[in-house]
Motif scaffolding. Structure first.
Motif, PDB file in Angstrom:
ATOM      1  N   THR A 420       0.853  -1.293   0.079  1.00 16.72           N
ATOM      2  CA  THR A 420       0.037   0.040  -0.079  1.00 16.72           C
ATOM      3  C   THR A 420       0.761   1.202  -0.001  1.00 16.72           C
ATOM      4  OG1 THR A 420      -0.295   0.058   2.157  1.00 16.72           O
ATOM      5  CG2 THR A 420      -1.762  -1.233   1.269  1.00 16.72           C
ATOM      6  N   ARG A 421       0.282   2.299  -0.702  1.00 17.47           N
ATOM      7  CA  ARG A 421       1.123   3.541  -0.603  1.00 17.47           C
ATOM      8  C   ARG A 421      -0.339   4.855  -0.609  1.00 17.47           C
ATOM      9  NH1 ARG A 421       2.035   2.058  -5.888  1.00 17.47           N
ATOM     10  NH2 ARG A 421       1.488   3.863  -7.507  1.00 17.47           N
ATOM     11  N   THR A 422       0.229   5.902  -0.342  1.00 19.23           N
ATOM     12  CA  THR A 422      -0.840   6.952  -0.458  1.00 19.23           C
ATOM     13  C   THR A 422      -0.146   7.952  -1.517  1.00 19.23           C
ATOM     14  OG1 THR A 422      -1.632   6.727   1.579  1.00 19.23           O
ATOM     15  CG2 THR A 422      -2.070   8.781   0.725  1.00 19.23           C
ATOM     16  N   GLU A 423      -1.051   8.347  -2.542  1.00 21.12           N
ATOM     17  CA  GLU A 423      -0.568   9.600  -3.327  1.00 21.12           C
ATOM     18  C   GLU A 423      -1.236  10.540  -3.005  1.00 21.12           C
ATOM     19  OE1 GLU A 423       1.620   9.087  -6.008  1.00 21.12           O
ATOM     20  OE2 GLU A 423       2.182   7.114  -5.801  1.00 21.12           O
ATOM     21  N   THR A 424      -0.619  11.898  -3.223  1.00 21.83           N
ATOM     22  CA  THR A 424      -1.358  13.081  -3.373  1.00 21.83           C
ATOM     23  C   THR A 424      -1.518  13.737  -4.445  1.00 21.83           C
ATOM     24  OG1 THR A 424      -0.763  13.680  -0.940  1.00 21.83           O
ATOM     25  CG2 THR A 424      -1.469  15.352  -2.101  1.00 21.83           C
ATOM     26  N   ILE A 425      -2.502  13.961  -5.073  1.00 20.14           N
ATOM     27  CA  ILE A 425      -2.862  14.631  -6.515  1.00 20.14           C
ATOM     28  C   ILE A 425      -3.097  16.070  -6.334  1.00 20.14           C
ATOM     29  CG2 ILE A 425      -4.295  14.604  -8.654  1.00 20.14           C
ATOM     30  CD1 ILE A 425      -4.883  11.642  -8.085  1.00 20.14           C
ATOM     31  N   ARG A 426      -2.229  16.851  -6.591  1.00 21.01           N
ATOM     32  CA  ARG A 426      -2.459  18.298  -6.637  1.00 21.01           C
ATOM     33  C   ARG A 426      -3.200  18.856  -7.847  1.00 21.01           C
ATOM     34  NH1 ARG A 426       2.888  17.249  -4.944  1.00 21.01           N
ATOM     35  NH2 ARG A 426       3.267  17.911  -2.562  1.00 21.01           N
ATOM     36  N   VAL A 437      -3.316   3.545  -2.957  1.00 23.48           N
ATOM     37  CA  VAL A 437      -3.210   2.419  -3.941  1.00 23.48           C
ATOM     38  C   VAL A 437      -2.586   1.241  -3.254  1.00 23.48           C
ATOM     39  CG1 VAL A 437      -1.557   1.887  -5.778  1.00 23.48           C
ATOM     40  CG2 VAL A 437      -2.306   4.378  -5.605  1.00 23.48           C
ATOM     41  N   ARG A 438      -3.405   0.331  -3.748  1.00 22.85           N
ATOM     42  CA  ARG A 438      -2.989  -1.410  -3.298  1.00 22.85           C
ATOM     43  C   ARG A 438      -2.684  -2.135  -4.279  1.00 22.85           C
ATOM     44  NH1 ARG A 438      -8.045  -3.377  -0.036  1.00 22.85           N
ATOM     45  NH2 ARG A 438      -8.935  -3.169  -1.722  1.00 22.85           N
ATOM     46  N   HIS A 442       0.306  -9.576  -8.322  1.00 22.16           N
ATOM     47  CA  HIS A 442      -0.181  -9.457  -9.798  1.00 22.16           C
ATOM     48  C   HIS A 442       0.126  -8.246 -10.291  1.00 22.16           C
ATOM     49  CE1 HIS A 442      -2.702 -13.254  -8.528  1.00 22.16           C
ATOM     50  NE2 HIS A 442      -1.695 -13.524  -9.090  1.00 22.16           N
ATOM     51  N   GLY A 443      -0.331  -7.234  -9.470  1.00 21.49           N
ATOM     52  CA  GLY A 443       0.046  -5.746 -10.102  1.00 21.49           C
ATOM     53  C   GLY A 443      -1.127  -4.908  -9.207  1.00 21.49           C
ATOM     54  N   PRO A 444      -1.255  -3.717  -9.786  1.00 14.19           N
ATOM     55  CA  PRO A 444      -1.765  -2.979  -8.850  1.00 14.19           C
ATOM     56  C   PRO A 444      -3.489  -3.125  -9.063  1.00 14.19           C
ATOM     57  CG  PRO A 444      -1.031  -1.803 -11.141  1.00 14.19           C
ATOM     58  CD  PRO A 444      -0.520  -3.068 -10.848  1.00 14.19           C
ATOM     59  N   VAL A 445      -4.125  -2.947  -7.998  1.00 12.24           N
ATOM     60  CA  VAL A 445      -5.709  -3.053  -7.873  1.00 12.24           C
ATOM     61  C   VAL A 445      -6.087  -1.964  -8.531  1.00 12.24           C
ATOM     62  CG1 VAL A 445      -7.736  -3.525  -6.426  1.00 12.24           C
ATOM     63  CG2 VAL A 445      -5.287  -4.466  -5.768  1.00 12.24           C
ATOM     64  N   VAL A 446      -6.808  -2.196  -9.800  1.00 13.13           N
ATOM     65  CA  VAL A 446      -7.353  -1.137 -10.507  1.00 13.13           C
ATOM     66  C   VAL A 446      -8.629  -0.640 -10.213  1.00 13.13           C
ATOM     67  CG1 VAL A 446      -5.718  -1.726 -12.680  1.00 13.13           C
ATOM     68  CG2 VAL A 446      -8.095  -2.843 -12.583  1.00 13.13           C
ATOM     69  N   SER A 447      -9.404  -1.897  -9.482  1.00  9.74           N
ATOM     70  CA  SER A 447     -10.928  -1.603  -9.022  1.00  9.74           C
ATOM     71  C   SER A 447     -11.002  -0.479  -7.914  1.00  9.74           C
ATOM     72  CB  SER A 447     -11.432  -2.979  -8.671  1.00  9.74           C
ATOM     73  OG  SER A 447     -10.775  -3.529  -7.741  1.00  9.74           O
ATOM     74  N   ASP A 448      -9.613  -0.190  -7.304  1.00 14.85           N
ATOM     75  CA  ASP A 448      -9.588   0.909  -6.370  1.00 14.85           C
ATOM     76  C   ASP A 448      -9.581   2.184  -6.730  1.00 14.85           C
ATOM     77  OD1 ASP A 448      -9.660  -1.180  -4.429  1.00 14.85           O
ATOM     78  OD2 ASP A 448      -7.440  -0.877  -3.691  1.00 14.85           O
ATOM     79  N   VAL A 449      -9.243   2.311  -8.467  1.00 15.37           N
ATOM     80  CA  VAL A 449      -9.020   3.854  -8.728  1.00 15.37           C
ATOM     81  C   VAL A 449     -10.049   4.545  -8.654  1.00 15.37           C
ATOM     82  CG1 VAL A 449      -8.182   4.755 -10.710  1.00 15.37           C
ATOM     83  CG2 VAL A 449      -7.123   2.640 -10.101  1.00 15.37           C
ATOM     84  N   LEU A 450     -11.387   4.181  -9.065  1.00 12.82           N
ATOM     85  CA  LEU A 450     -12.285   5.031  -9.190  1.00 12.82           C
ATOM     86  C   LEU A 450     -13.462   4.599  -8.372  1.00 12.82           C
ATOM     87  CD1 LEU A 450     -12.235   5.718 -12.924  1.00 12.82           C
ATOM     88  CD2 LEU A 450     -11.415   7.143 -11.162  1.00 12.82           C
ATOM     89  N   ASP A 451     -14.536   5.378  -8.235  1.00 16.30           N
ATOM     90  CA  ASP A 451     -15.955   4.871  -7.443  1.00 16.30           C
ATOM     91  C   ASP A 451     -16.379   3.489  -8.067  1.00 16.30           C
ATOM     92  OD1 ASP A 451     -17.630   5.056  -5.748  1.00 16.30           O
ATOM     93  OD2 ASP A 451     -18.842   6.624  -6.537  1.00 16.30           O
ATOM     94  N   VAL A 452     -15.915   2.515  -7.755  1.00 17.47           N
ATOM     95  CA  VAL A 452     -16.380   1.224  -8.088  1.00 17.47           C
ATOM     96  C   VAL A 452     -16.887   0.280  -6.982  1.00 17.47           C
ATOM     97  CG1 VAL A 452     -15.413   1.041 -10.363  1.00 17.47           C
ATOM     98  CG2 VAL A 452     -14.043   0.656  -8.446  1.00 17.47           C
ATOM     99  N   GLY A 453     -17.563   0.858  -6.109  1.00 19.38           N
ATOM    100  CA  GLY A 453     -17.881  -0.077  -4.820  1.00 19.38           C
ATOM    101  C   GLY A 453     -18.570  -1.232  -5.000  1.00 19.38           C
TER     102      GLY A 453
END
Length: 885
Positions: A420-426, A437-438, A442-453
């Motif tokens: 896990t890590r935390t990114e700050t988007i200015r 980000v998790r 296998h790679g980054p969890v893309v289902s965390d990227v946007l609002d996909v509850g």
């Protein structure tokens, strides 16, 4: 590590074009158009004219550089000469490789810095810092930060060779030399326009890692079967039958066309067979739907920088000197990518004054603004072209997660922590956005990227024991590689062995390399890092064509194909090699590279025309290759028209369109009425046949795969796809759907074009409207939008045609979405007789005469002379500049 380069001190500016109002006859075409529109109209329009002239002369022309002066560039070790031809293409001569690339960086910044700055903001996940509180920009930043393109590029900085690092540093130094002491409005008009809504600060100095990150964007847009893997899963969500999904995803072998290489080129191996035990997937349909929705949303959030869509392919071929008029090979290449203004490519020639081991470059071709060197082109010994290999380099893994752990092995009940890590988007003018980000193995969890509850929150059928579903992405480009080394190695390669050595470094994107040499050889080389997958029995193939369960280690990648096993050929017996995105090898031959190829109708047409000319005994010329690149014969028409003419349409008005097809030669020129009607029929046939069966985001685009699907269905009049499920108690057959498509196309074109079919033309429907990536959209004031977007041009061709001006049937529009981003033909017997053209021009400044001065020639299929030797360059030179330390 930080590879930042300090700003380089710049001497006082030399007088530049735009410092004073230009002479009237120097006004660019765009200004002339604006003025002609306004003359003689009401007072209000005259006021608008004054504003237009002010914008054009004072604002838009301010950043224009002087191409014929002496400029001081700190950091150079010696004098550099830059000669430009009538199209503004720079031919650069320097004493050292570092000076050569420093000069290229200076020139790229001079002509196209905003394009470079926009690209580096995108690839770093910092687009909102540039354009402000724009939801689409923030979404793009979220996705790219999740992928971590910039972090991978920083790792690559430590991986590439010392020579490559020195070239990248020199390039950055040249960029920064141009940026020094220049305000944003002196660099590009885009900063002036953006300044009306956001704060525009001085651009950051160019960092060598900015160039490496650009390679991630290239890899992303040319990543292989990502879209097709998603589309299979989407189709399953409504069809719920793997066999029906297979029907609309035929293999390359089903198309019946010829691969790049034949079985004789490699030793055969056993074909892969993967058992299917059931037609039920290892996860619930609802969870899969949500997972695929999230992945699709992420995909669509990333700005298109290189190319995307069914038409994003390419043509390339090389012909032996035994078959040419000069006795030397000829090579042709035209990459089919997304088209925008300015165009993707920056033409350039880079010449060491003395070519030796310390300065090995004597190369000309197409570069990317933001990266040193030449990506496609030729040197004094060898020419090379690239086409997308479509290797399967991505896989989606459906994961079981509990909080920040994921199930690595269901049988062993092994739960492990995610990274896990935390990114700050200015956000320029807005509130910063925190992004967590998790990642799994296998790679980054893309289902965390946007609002996909719906994905993250969907419980499985066994409750919380196995957690919730998430989706991760495995992609070869998320591992650091040495593609930058490969770019420089190819630019200085002279033979097949050196191309093979360069290909071993060309990790991503996987590209077909077709090459030819001045000493008479032609060949093919497959590069790229291609995953190896284990054969696993299950409900769907384990070959990378479907998403796979992340909790079953048998589905994990098993390493990569050995570079020594990648397909290659030298001087094939038939005298030519054609690579146009079709399969590299027949089934069961060589390494497993992919299952999702272009179906090969473009490559087959090229092979047919080459073979016909060989049989006729007529040697090939550069002009022949130029003609072949713009061939607009339609394989779709050849398959469908004979069947369409069999349909009986009783009403003479309705049958007027069908009559155009009788005697049609299947060519799709811009003035063709038959082509307009046929493509309307094709669009309507696809919608009538498949729209009732597939989800809205997986409708037929109309490319080569769909031609194979429909061609095979023509032999099955009662295929279930012919039935329109929206008509209750009625089961439609093939002929009913074909007739419906013919009649509705006639009515559609009556509305869209004219009641009289004689007035129809394909070009009136099939237009290319180039758009600026930041200022070209509908939310931008019309004055600016009209200024930065070139006038639309009518185009011939279409999807899976050699002149591949792609369009997307699922949108209902015939507008060109992709096309030949450039065309080149290289005569290895006389390099000065070679030809080239790009879709727009060499400059990124809308006020420059070279912003879109190649567009009309490109659209018409014309090309320009391509000087290479010093004498030819000097003869064509119209401007000469000198860069001094």
């Amino acid at each position: 590590m930080s590879a930042s380069t300090d700003p380089v001190t710049h001497e006082p500016d030399q007088p530049r074009e735009g410092d004073e109002p230009p002479e009237e006859d120097a006004a660019p075409p765009a200004r002339s158009r604006l003025r002609r529109t306004a003359v003689g109209i009401a007072v209000l329009v005259v006021l608008a004219l004054v504003a237009t002239i002010t914008f054009t002369v004072v604002t838009a022309r301010r950043p224009l550089p002087d191409h014929s002066s002496t400029e001081q560039v700190p950091g150079l070790s010696g004098e550099v000469t830059v000669q430009r031809d009538a199209q503004g293409v720079p031919h650069v001569y320097a004493g050292t490789a570092e000076d050569l690339f420093a000069a290229q960086g200076y020139l790229h910044a001079q002509d196209r810095f905003f394009e470079m700055d926009y690209r580096r903001h995108v690839t770093a996940g910092r687009l909102a810092e540039l354009v402000g509180d724009v939801p689409a920009a923030i979404d793009a930043d979220k996705v790219i930060r999740t992928f971590g393109w910039r972090e991978v590029a920083e790792e690559e900085w430590n991986l590439v060779s010392p020579e490559s690092r020195s070239y990248l540093q020199a390039y950055a130094q040249g960029v920064n030399a141009y940026l020094a002491d220049r305000a944003p409005e002196d660099l590009a008009v885009e900063y002036t326009v953006l300044g009306a809504t956001v704060d525009v600060a001085d651009p950051d100095p160019w960092d060598p890692v900015d160039s490496l990150a650009w390679l991630k964007a290239m890899a992303w847009d040319l990543r292989g079967n990502y879209d097709t893997e998603l589309d299979r899963a989407k189709a399953y969500s409504t069809l719920e039958d793997v066999d029906l999904v297979d029907e609309i995803f035929p293999t390359f072998a089903d198309g019946g066309n010829t691969p790049i290489l034949t079985e004789e080129d490699l030793e055969p191996v056993d074909a892969r067979t993967v058992a299917r035990t059931s037609t039920e997937l290892p996860w619930g349909t609802s969870a899969l739907d949500a997972a695929i929705e999230s992945a699709t949303t992420a995909l669509e959030s990333v700005p298109v920088l290189v190319g995307r869509g069914d038409g994003a392919g390419s043509n390339s071929w090389a012909v032996s000197g035994d078959l040419t008029a000069t006795g030397a090979p000829i090579l042709a290449n035209d990459p089919h990518l997304s088209l925008a203004a300015p165009g993707l490519w920056s033409q350039v020639s880079l010449h060491c004054d003395q070519v030796d081991d310390s300065c090995p470059f004597d190369v000309s071709g197409f570069s990317f603004a933001g990266f040193p060197g030449v990506i496609i082109g030729h040197n004094a010994d060898l020419a090379w072209g690239l086409t997308n290999m479509n290797a399967d380099v991505t896989d989606f893994f459906v994961e079981r997660v509990r909080n920040d752990t994921w199930l690595r092995d269901a049988d062993a009940e092994e739960w492990v922590d995610m990274e896990t890590r935390t990114e700050t988007i200015r956000v320029n003018g807005g509130t910063p956005v925190e992004l967590r980000v998790r990642s799994t193995d296998h790679g980054p969890v893309v289902s965390d990227v946007l609002d996909v509850g719906a994905v993250v929150g969907a419980p499985t059928e066994t409750g919380t024991v196995f957690g919730e579903y998430a989706v991760s992405l495995a992609w070869t480009a998320l591992e650091p590689g040495r593609t930058a080394d490969a770019v420089f190695a190819m630019a200085s390669a002279s033979d097949a062995d050196e191309i093979a050595a360069a290909a071993e470094l060309f990790d991503v994107p996987a590209q077909n390399i077709v090459f030819a040499t001045t000493d008479g050889h032609i060949g093919y080389q497959a590069p790229g890092k291609v995953p190896q997958r284990r054969d696993v029995e299950g409900p769907v193939p384990s070959d990378g064509t479907w998403p796979r369960p992340g909790w079953d280690p048998r589905f994990d990648w098993q390493g990569y194909v050995d570079p020594a096993e990648m397909p290659r050929a030298l001087d094939p017996e038939e005298g030519f090699v054609v690579a146009a995105n079709q399969a590299v090898l027949p089934d069961g031959v060589g390494p497993e590279l992919s299952q999702d190829w272009d179906q090969g109708f473009r490559s087959e047409r090229i092979r047919t025309l080459l073979t016909e000319q060989v049989s006729a005994g007529r040697p090939f010329t550069v002009a022949d290759m130029n003609d072949l690149q713009v061939d607009d014969w339609s394989p779709f028409a050849a398959v469908l028209v004979p069947v369409l003419l069999e349909m009986e349409i009783e009403d003479s008005y309705d049958a007027a369109g069908q009559e155009l097809l009788a005697g049609w030669d299947y060519r799709t020129g811009a003035d063709s009425a038959a082509a307009a009607y046929f493509n309307a029929v094709w669009r309507n046939l696809l919608s009538a046949t498949f729209w009732d069966d597939l989800p809205a985001d997986a409708l037929p685009s109309g490319g080569s795969r769909w031609l194979v699907v429909v061609r095979d269905m023509l032999e099955r009049p009662d295929d279930p796809f012919w039935d329109d499920r929206s008509t209750l108690n009625v089961v439609e057959t093939r002929d009913e759907i074909l007739t419906r498509a013919l009649v509705t196309a006639r009515h559609d074109l009556t509305v869209e074009l004219s009641k009289d079919p004689g007035d129809w033309s394909w070009g009136a429907l099939h237009e290319l409207s180039l758009q600026h990536p930041v200022l070209g959209g509908p939310d931008v004031p019309g004055l600016v939008r009209d200024y930065v977007n070139p006038h639309p041009v009518q185009m011939p061709g279409g999807s899976s045609i050699v002149n591949a001006t792609g369009w997307d049937a699922s949108t209902g529009s015939f507008a060109v979405t992709t096309g030949p981003s450039m065309r080149m033909v290289v005569d290895l017997g006389d390099l000065d007789a070679s030809t080239w053209v790009t879709v727009t021009g060499t400059s990124g400044h809308p006020a420059s005469p070279h912003y879109d001065d190649q567009l009309s020639s490109w659209a018409a299929g014309d090309t320009f002379t391509w000087p290479f030797t010093r004498d030819a360059v000097e003869e064509d030179a119209e401007d000469t500049a000198t860069l001094v330390p």
